[in-house]
Design a protein around this motif. Structure first.
Motif: not given
Length: 85
Positions: A42-68
């Motif tokens: 019963g939970l919904r992520f806001t667009p802001e929360e999704v953006s935050l999740i993506l930033e966390v997932l991108k941490e430590g990744k190369s610029p190419e991986e972040q673009a991917q």
């Protein structure tokens, strides 16, 4: 992050663990699983929360991986929009 529902934080933490060492296309199933599991609870992520999740997932990744990751999100945006609050 402090204002995010603890149940959402737990799901995000699990997704972060599942994405370690994964890149680009391999992240899509994890993100879909994260959103599906949230919906079941019963939970919904806001667009802001999704953006935050993506930033966390991108941490430590190369610029190419972040673009991917960004490209993967663009391709799946319609699916995410359908499931987001």
């Amino acid at each position: 992050m402090k204002s995010i529902d603890p149940a959402k934080l737990e799901l995000i933490r699990l997704a972060a663990q599942q994405t370690q060492g994964k890149t680009g296309r391999n992240l899509a199933p994890v993100m879909l699983s994260l959103i599906t599991n949230a919906n079941r609870k019963g939970l919904r992520f806001t667009p802001e929360e999704v953006s935050l999740i993506l930033e966390v997932l991108k941490e430590g990744k190369s610029p190419e991986e972040q673009a991917q990751i960004d490209r993967m999100m663009e391709m799946t945006r319609a699916v995410f929009r359908k499931h987001l609050g």
